[in-house]
Design a protein around this motif. Structure first.
Motif, PDB file in Angstrom:
ATOM      1  N   ALA A  55      -2.603   2.444  -2.628  1.00 18.12           N
ATOM      2  CA  ALA A  55      -3.959   2.822  -1.959  1.00 18.12           C
ATOM      3  C   ALA A  55      -4.955   2.597  -3.330  1.00 18.12           C
ATOM      4  CB  ALA A  55      -4.048   4.546  -1.735  1.00 18.12           C
ATOM      5  N   LYS A  56      -6.081   2.657  -3.050  1.00 18.60           N
ATOM      6  CA  LYS A  56      -7.227   2.356  -3.895  1.00 18.60           C
ATOM      7  C   LYS A  56      -8.300   3.861  -3.789  1.00 18.60           C
ATOM      8  CE  LYS A  56      -7.446  -2.530  -4.040  1.00 18.60           C
ATOM      9  NZ  LYS A  56      -7.310  -2.524  -5.182  1.00 18.60           N
ATOM     10  N   ILE A  57      -8.604   4.245  -5.039  1.00 17.53           N
ATOM     11  CA  ILE A  57      -9.284   5.281  -5.021  1.00 17.53           C
ATOM     12  C   ILE A  57     -10.385   5.219  -5.988  1.00 17.53           C
ATOM     13  CG2 ILE A  57      -9.590   7.893  -5.630  1.00 17.53           C
ATOM     14  CD1 ILE A  57      -6.511   7.963  -5.202  1.00 17.53           C
ATOM     15  N   SER A  58     -11.692   5.426  -5.595  1.00 15.84           N
ATOM     16  CA  SER A  58     -12.653   5.555  -6.621  1.00 15.84           C
ATOM     17  C   SER A  58     -13.506   6.588  -6.847  1.00 15.84           C
ATOM     18  CB  SER A  58     -13.911   4.397  -5.889  1.00 15.84           C
ATOM     19  OG  SER A  58     -13.269   3.307  -5.540  1.00 15.84           O
ATOM     20  N   GLN A  59     -14.109   6.881  -8.012  1.00 20.03           N
ATOM     21  CA  GLN A  59     -14.670   8.076  -8.304  1.00 20.03           C
ATOM     22  C   GLN A  59     -15.749   7.997  -9.334  1.00 20.03           C
ATOM     23  OE1 GLN A  59     -11.831  11.319  -8.545  1.00 20.03           O
ATOM     24  NE2 GLN A  59     -13.260  12.578 -10.201  1.00 20.03           N
ATOM     25  N   ILE A  60     -16.940   8.964  -9.389  1.00 18.76           N
ATOM     26  CA  ILE A  60     -17.950   8.809 -10.400  1.00 18.76           C
ATOM     27  C   ILE A  60     -17.722  10.426 -11.077  1.00 18.76           C
ATOM     28  CG2 ILE A  60     -20.254   8.375 -10.770  1.00 18.76           C
ATOM     29  CD1 ILE A  60     -20.503   6.623  -8.388  1.00 18.76           C
ATOM     30  N   VAL A  87      -3.528   2.812  -7.109  1.00 18.28           N
ATOM     31  CA  VAL A  87      -2.381   3.868  -6.953  1.00 18.28           C
ATOM     32  C   VAL A  87      -1.265   3.642  -6.316  1.00 18.28           C
ATOM     33  CG1 VAL A  87      -1.879   6.395  -6.260  1.00 18.28           C
ATOM     34  CG2 VAL A  87      -4.258   5.684  -7.012  1.00 18.28           C
ATOM     35  N   GLN A  88       0.029   3.662  -6.906  1.00 18.14           N
ATOM     36  CA  GLN A  88       1.371   3.274  -6.286  1.00 18.14           C
ATOM     37  C   GLN A  88       2.266   4.503  -6.258  1.00 18.14           C
ATOM     38  OE1 GLN A  88       2.718   0.104  -8.355  1.00 18.14           O
ATOM     39  NE2 GLN A  88       1.963  -1.287  -6.985  1.00 18.14           N
ATOM     40  N   ILE A  89       2.387   5.054  -4.942  1.00 15.52           N
ATOM     41  CA  ILE A  89       3.565   5.905  -4.803  1.00 15.52           C
ATOM     42  C   ILE A  89       4.984   5.138  -4.666  1.00 15.52           C
ATOM     43  CG2 ILE A  89       4.394   8.138  -4.047  1.00 15.52           C
ATOM     44  CD1 ILE A  89       1.531   8.991  -3.437  1.00 15.52           C
ATOM     45  N   MET A  90       5.921   5.291  -5.398  1.00 12.68           N
ATOM     46  CA  MET A  90       7.009   4.673  -4.822  1.00 12.68           C
ATOM     47  C   MET A  90       8.493   5.513  -5.232  1.00 12.68           C
ATOM     48  SD  MET A  90       6.420   1.593  -7.834  1.00 12.68           S
ATOM     49  CE  MET A  90       5.979   3.026  -9.158  1.00 12.68           C
ATOM     50  N   TYR A  91       9.206   5.195  -4.238  1.00 11.11           N
ATOM     51  CA  TYR A  91      10.677   5.851  -4.042  1.00 11.11           C
ATOM     52  C   TYR A  91      11.744   4.652  -4.367  1.00 11.11           C
ATOM     53  CZ  TYR A  91       8.645   9.664  -1.646  1.00 11.11           C
ATOM     54  OH  TYR A  91       7.758  10.934  -1.416  1.00 11.11           O
TER      55      TYR A  91
END
Length: 206
Positions: A55-60, A87-91
């Motif tokens: 996923a991609k997340i942006s924040q200011i 962002v990566q969430i891995m199993y």
């Protein structure tokens, strides 16, 4: 028929019979039914891979640091921080552990690896305001990066990103359920019998 012709004919018949024997043996081997345990082992190997949800997340947000001189004067530094993070969430399902009970036809999943969260932020700093006595230094950028990762981790916990990753995990684990049920075996996790994907969803805690 001459003697040579007769010998040649016998050799051809022998070679033909031998060739037919090997062909039929190969066909029988292809049609051979694998034992249940071998089929289960094959499925386990197929699922022993890395499950990744991205996923991609942006924040200011605003960064501010204050210093004062004897509570009489304040020397502030601040900046506008813009972050775009992958962002990566891995199993890692190669770490999954299980046991096969052939006598009772039960496959017991004994350990499912926890998720690994990787945050790779691209940080850009704008509108920097600083004073001579409180200027931006390398430590400030390290502080900003650590703060960003912490905030993003909290944001991930509150978002649907982790839930989506869990759904991917359950989708892979459900392949075990399909195989065991088709063979008339029972699948268990934490001593609980798994009969459908909803059972996995209840037992696997985020």
């Amino acid at each position: 028929m001459t003697k040579k012709a007769l010998i040649f004919a016998l050799i051809c018949v022998a070679l033909g019979s031998l060739l037919t024997f090997f062909i039929m043996r190969k066909v029988d081997k292809k049609n051979e039914v694998l034992p249940d345990t071998e089929l289960i082992q094959q499925q386990m190997k197929n699922v022993s891979k890395l499950v990744v949800n991205e996923a991609k997340i942006s924040q200011i947000y605003n960064y501010k640091d204050e210093k004062s001189f004897m509570n009489l004067m304040s020397f502030d530094k601040k900046a506008l921080v813009v972050v775009n993070a992958d962002v990566q969430i891995m199993y890692d399902l190669s770490k999954l552990e299980y046991a096969v009970d052939e006598t009772n036809k039960i496959v017991k999943i004994t350990f499912i690896p926890k998720e690994e969260i990787k945050i790779n932020p691209d940080i850009k700093i704008y509108d920097v305001e600083e004073s001579r006595f409180n200027a931006f230094k390398g430590n400030d950028y390290n502080t900003i990066q650590e703060s960003v990762k912490k905030q993003f981790h909290e944001k991930i916990m509150k978002s649907n990103i982790q839930a989506n990753a869990k759904n991917r995990l359950i989708s892979e684990l459900s392949k075990f359920l399909v195989v065991t049920q088709s063979l008339g075996w029972t699948l268990q996790y934490q001593d609980e019998t798994i009969t459908n994907t909803a059972d996995f969803n209840e037992l696997i805690q985020l």
